[in-house]
Design a protein around this motif. Structure first.
Motif, PDB file in Angstrom:
ATOM      1  N   PHE A   1       0.638  -0.967   0.574  1.00  0.00           N
ATOM      2  CA  PHE A   1      -0.391  -0.235  -0.406  1.00  0.00           C
ATOM      3  C   PHE A   1       0.380   1.239   0.039  1.00  0.00           C
ATOM      4  O   PHE A   1       2.074   0.936  -0.057  1.00  0.00           O
ATOM      5  CB  PHE A   1      -0.525   0.292   1.254  1.00  0.00           C
ATOM      6  N   SER A   2       0.109   2.321  -0.566  1.00  0.00           N
ATOM      7  CA  SER A   2       0.724   3.606  -0.360  1.00  0.00           C
ATOM      8  C   SER A   2       0.204   4.890   0.753  1.00  0.00           C
ATOM      9  O   SER A   2      -0.651   4.383   0.735  1.00  0.00           O
ATOM     10  CB  SER A   2       1.076   4.376  -1.584  1.00  0.00           C
ATOM     11  N   PRO A   3       1.490   4.701   1.131  1.00  0.00           N
ATOM     12  CA  PRO A   3       1.440   5.878   2.881  1.00  0.00           C
ATOM     13  C   PRO A   3       0.504   7.101   2.679  1.00  0.00           C
ATOM     14  O   PRO A   3       0.211   7.410   1.331  1.00  0.00           O
ATOM     15  CB  PRO A   3       2.165   6.130   3.782  1.00  0.00           C
ATOM     16  N   GLY A   4       0.053   8.148   3.182  1.00  0.00           N
ATOM     17  CA  GLY A   4      -0.040   8.729   2.996  1.00  0.00           C
ATOM     18  C   GLY A   4      -1.793   9.698   3.249  1.00  0.00           C
ATOM     19  O   GLY A   4      -3.103   8.764   2.461  1.00  0.00           O
ATOM     20  N   GLY A   5      -2.058  10.240   4.466  1.00  0.00           N
ATOM     21  CA  GLY A   5      -4.011  10.043   4.790  1.00  0.00           C
ATOM     22  C   GLY A   5      -4.111  11.093   4.166  1.00  0.00           C
ATOM     23  O   GLY A   5      -5.325  11.477   4.668  1.00  0.00           O
ATOM     24  N   GLU A   6      -3.960  12.354   3.717  1.00  0.00           N
ATOM     25  CA  GLU A   6      -4.618  13.812   3.349  1.00  0.00           C
ATOM     26  C   GLU A   6      -4.258  13.792   2.275  1.00  0.00           C
ATOM     27  O   GLU A   6      -2.676  13.494   1.686  1.00  0.00           O
ATOM     28  CB  GLU A   6      -5.097  14.628   4.241  1.00  0.00           C
ATOM     29  N   ALA A   7      -4.887  14.351   1.401  1.00  0.00           N
ATOM     30  CA  ALA A   7      -3.637  14.882   0.337  1.00  0.00           C
ATOM     31  C   ALA A   7      -4.802  16.222  -0.230  1.00  0.00           C
ATOM     32  O   ALA A   7      -6.545  16.867   0.057  1.00  0.00           O
ATOM     33  CB  ALA A   7      -3.850  13.570  -1.075  1.00  0.00           C
ATOM     34  N   ALA A   8      -4.050  16.871  -1.011  1.00  0.00           N
ATOM     35  CA  ALA A   8      -4.723  18.203  -2.356  1.00  0.00           C
ATOM     36  C   ALA A   8      -4.426  17.748  -2.879  1.00  0.00           C
ATOM     37  O   ALA A   8      -3.814  17.715  -3.718  1.00  0.00           O
ATOM     38  CB  ALA A   8      -4.156  19.250  -1.261  1.00  0.00           C
ATOM     39  N   GLY A   9      -6.006  18.020  -4.501  1.00  0.00           N
ATOM     40  CA  GLY A   9      -5.798  18.397  -5.816  1.00  0.00           C
ATOM     41  C   GLY A   9      -6.328  18.704  -6.883  1.00  0.00           C
ATOM     42  O   GLY A   9      -7.417  19.264  -6.078  1.00  0.00           O
ATOM     43  N   VAL A  10      -6.826  17.918  -7.620  1.00  0.00           N
ATOM     44  CA  VAL A  10      -7.944  18.250  -8.505  1.00  0.00           C
ATOM     45  C   VAL A  10      -8.297  16.727  -8.835  1.00  0.00           C
ATOM     46  O   VAL A  10      -7.844  16.021  -9.288  1.00  0.00           O
ATOM     47  CB  VAL A  10      -7.196  18.819  -9.875  1.00  0.00           C
ATOM     48  N   VAL A  11     -10.251  17.239  -9.384  1.00  0.00           N
ATOM     49  CA  VAL A  11     -10.643  15.775  -9.196  1.00  0.00           C
ATOM     50  C   VAL A  11     -10.891  15.232 -10.886  1.00  0.00           C
ATOM     51  O   VAL A  11     -10.632  16.466 -11.721  1.00  0.00           O
ATOM     52  CB  VAL A  11     -11.927  16.108  -9.724  1.00  0.00           C
ATOM     53  N   SER A  12      -9.763  14.239 -10.828  1.00  0.00           N
ATOM     54  CA  SER A  12      -9.813  14.021 -12.486  1.00  0.00           C
ATOM     55  C   SER A  12     -11.295  12.972 -13.057  1.00  0.00           C
ATOM     56  O   SER A  12     -10.764  13.229 -14.632  1.00  0.00           O
ATOM     57  CB  SER A  12      -8.407  12.957 -12.715  1.00  0.00           C
ATOM     58  N   ALA A  13     -11.668  12.573 -11.989  1.00  0.00           N
ATOM     59  CA  ALA A  13     -12.396  11.735 -12.367  1.00  0.00           C
ATOM     60  C   ALA A  13     -14.123  11.669 -11.267  1.00  0.00           C
ATOM     61  O   ALA A  13     -12.988  11.511 -10.002  1.00  0.00           O
ATOM     62  CB  ALA A  13     -12.245  10.054 -13.112  1.00  0.00           C
ATOM     63  N   VAL A  14     -15.048  10.652 -12.249  1.00  0.00           N
ATOM     64  CA  VAL A  14     -16.500  11.067 -10.316  1.00  0.00           C
ATOM     65  C   VAL A  14     -16.947   9.377 -11.084  1.00  0.00           C
ATOM     66  O   VAL A  14     -18.282   9.672 -11.493  1.00  0.00           O
ATOM     67  CB  VAL A  14     -16.835  12.429 -10.720  1.00  0.00           C
ATOM     68  N   GLY A  15     -17.295   9.248  -9.592  1.00  0.00           N
ATOM     69  CA  GLY A  15     -18.279   8.721  -9.684  1.00  0.00           C
ATOM     70  C   GLY A  15     -19.641   8.122  -9.864  1.00  0.00           C
ATOM     71  O   GLY A  15     -19.612  10.028  -9.549  1.00  0.00           O
ATOM     72  N   GLU A  16     -20.129   8.029 -10.333  1.00  0.00           N
ATOM     73  CA  GLU A  16     -21.664   8.173 -10.351  1.00  0.00           C
ATOM     74  C   GLU A  16     -22.536   8.265  -9.193  1.00  0.00           C
ATOM     75  O   GLU A  16     -23.617   9.167  -9.484  1.00  0.00           O
ATOM     76  CB  GLU A  16     -22.557   7.171 -11.204  1.00  0.00           C
ATOM     77  N   LYS A  17     -22.440   7.723  -7.993  1.00  0.00           N
ATOM     78  CA  LYS A  17     -23.086   7.997  -6.796  1.00  0.00           C
ATOM     79  C   LYS A  17     -22.411   9.277  -6.175  1.00  0.00           C
ATOM     80  O   LYS A  17     -21.463   9.142  -4.712  1.00  0.00           O
ATOM     81  CB  LYS A  17     -23.406   6.990  -6.343  1.00  0.00           C
ATOM     82  N   ALA A  18     -21.267  10.142  -6.871  1.00  0.00           N
ATOM     83  CA  ALA A  18     -20.087  10.520  -5.529  1.00  0.00           C
ATOM     84  C   ALA A  18     -20.751  12.260  -5.587  1.00  0.00           C
ATOM     85  O   ALA A  18     -20.267  13.151  -5.314  1.00  0.00           O
ATOM     86  CB  ALA A  18     -18.662  11.271  -5.909  1.00  0.00           C
ATOM     87  N   GLY A  19     -21.957  12.621  -5.563  1.00  0.00           N
ATOM     88  CA  GLY A  19     -23.089  13.680  -5.285  1.00  0.00           C
ATOM     89  C   GLY A  19     -22.124  15.075  -6.154  1.00  0.00           C
ATOM     90  O   GLY A  19     -22.444  14.869  -7.217  1.00  0.00           O
TER      91      GLY A  19
END
Length: 325
Positions: A59-77
């Motif tokens: 797994f990759s560690p790292g518990g928080e991030a900031a960036g740009v949304v590149s894809a959205v699931g159909e139930k992602a609000g």
């Protein structure tokens, strides 16, 4: 995409940078193009199998991030491709992309850059929940912050001042205390040179601290609980010292005091409306200049292990951030 991987539990030196397949977001997730990722104390634990939960290897560690949304699931609000956001991931942020449940994603204020956003969510979210919902800190009360130069400690100093408290910052060196002073602390305690318990009593006229914010544990907890005020609240945030202390419960009885656990990640999932309200207030204070996240050092993705190691050795002041640029 490139990602820092933990392939076997152990020290940060064992982490490796490799090319891996990009994650595919589920229906309730977004795919985040990571621009920056915050380094937090849980990262030092999760790679050694010492945290509350353990992702499957590798797994990759790292518990928080900031960036740009590149894809959205159909139930992602209401989130959409191109949105600038911060996200609580649990793990996976030390990578060029990460899939995140939409309920763990918040839009970034227009005036906040990605590095600041990556240093904001976990520390300020934790400290706001601690002081508001758990500690119920009131204007005019005295707040004692242990480990006051670290990420969550500095956030607690700033939030305490914004809430109208008198803030006593405690740390292990004059350099660290200077950072806490710059963040707004009213009084300072160097617990490597003086008794924490005695200094608390001296600075409070013998009354003790109304709220004690403790991300350190160990010997400092043992002293701090003896410097708590009548009806005081001691907030158990973490154990950076490495020792989980034991509480002589007669001390809580004698002071009518409460010892309260703080687990922001669970709170954010169980009480999302309250968490969103917390961040609305935090973003307002940020816009007013009352909160100024201190990022003391940034690291390229390939050096994420060095950042985790620095934090684990308690050499960091403020926040460390891994950047993709």
């Amino acid at each position: 995409m490139k990602a820092v991987l933990c392939k076997a539990l152990g020290p940060a030196q064992n982490l490796v940078l490799e090319d891996v397949a990009s994650p595919v977001p589920k229906k309730n997730e977004i795919l985040l193009d990571v621009q920056a990722a915050g380094v937090n104390f849980p990262d030092t634990l999760i790679i050694e199998g010492k945290y509350q939960f353990q992702p499957p290897l590798p797994f990759s560690p790292g518990g928080e991030a900031a960036g740009v949304v590149s894809a959205v699931g159909e139930k992602a609000g209401n989130l959409k491709v191109g949105d600038r956001v911060m996200a609580l991931t649990g793990w996976g942020s030390f990578a060029e992309q990460v899939a995140v449940p939409a309920y763990n994603v918040l839009p970034i204020p227009a005036q906040m850059d990605f590095t600041t956003a990556a240093a904001f969510g976990m520390t300020y979210g934790t400290s706001m929940h601690a002081l508001s919902q758990r500690g119920q800190l009131k204007a005019g009360e005295t707040l004692l912050v242990l480990g006051a130069s670290g990420g969550v400690g500095l956030a607690a100093v700033e939030i305490g001042k914004a809430m109208g408290a008198r803030v006593i910052a405690a740390a292990s060196s004059p350099e660290k205390l200077a950072v806490a002073k710059a963040a707004g602390a009213d009084e300072l305690i160097n617990y490597s040179e003086a008794s924490l318990k005695d200094e608390i009593k001296r600075l409070t006229g013998g009354n003790g601290a109304d709220v004690i914010y403790d991300p350190v544990g160990g010997d400092l907890f043992d002293q701090a609980v003896r410097g708590i005020a009548w009806n005081g609240r001691l907030l158990v945030v973490g154990f950076a010292s490495g020792r989980i202390p034991e509480l002589p419960v007669n001390l809580a009885l004698l002071k009518g005091a409460a010892v309260l656990g703080v687990f922001w990640g669970a709170f954010a999932q169980r009480q999302p409306a309250d968490n969103a309200a917390n961040f609305q207030q935090l973003f307002a204070w940020f816009a007013e200049g009352k909160l100024k996240p201190l990022v003391s050092q940034t690291f390229p993705l390939a050096e994420a292990g060095a950042a985790i190691e620095m934090l684990g050795q308690r050499k960091a002041v403020g926040k460390l951030v891994v950047t993709m640029a």
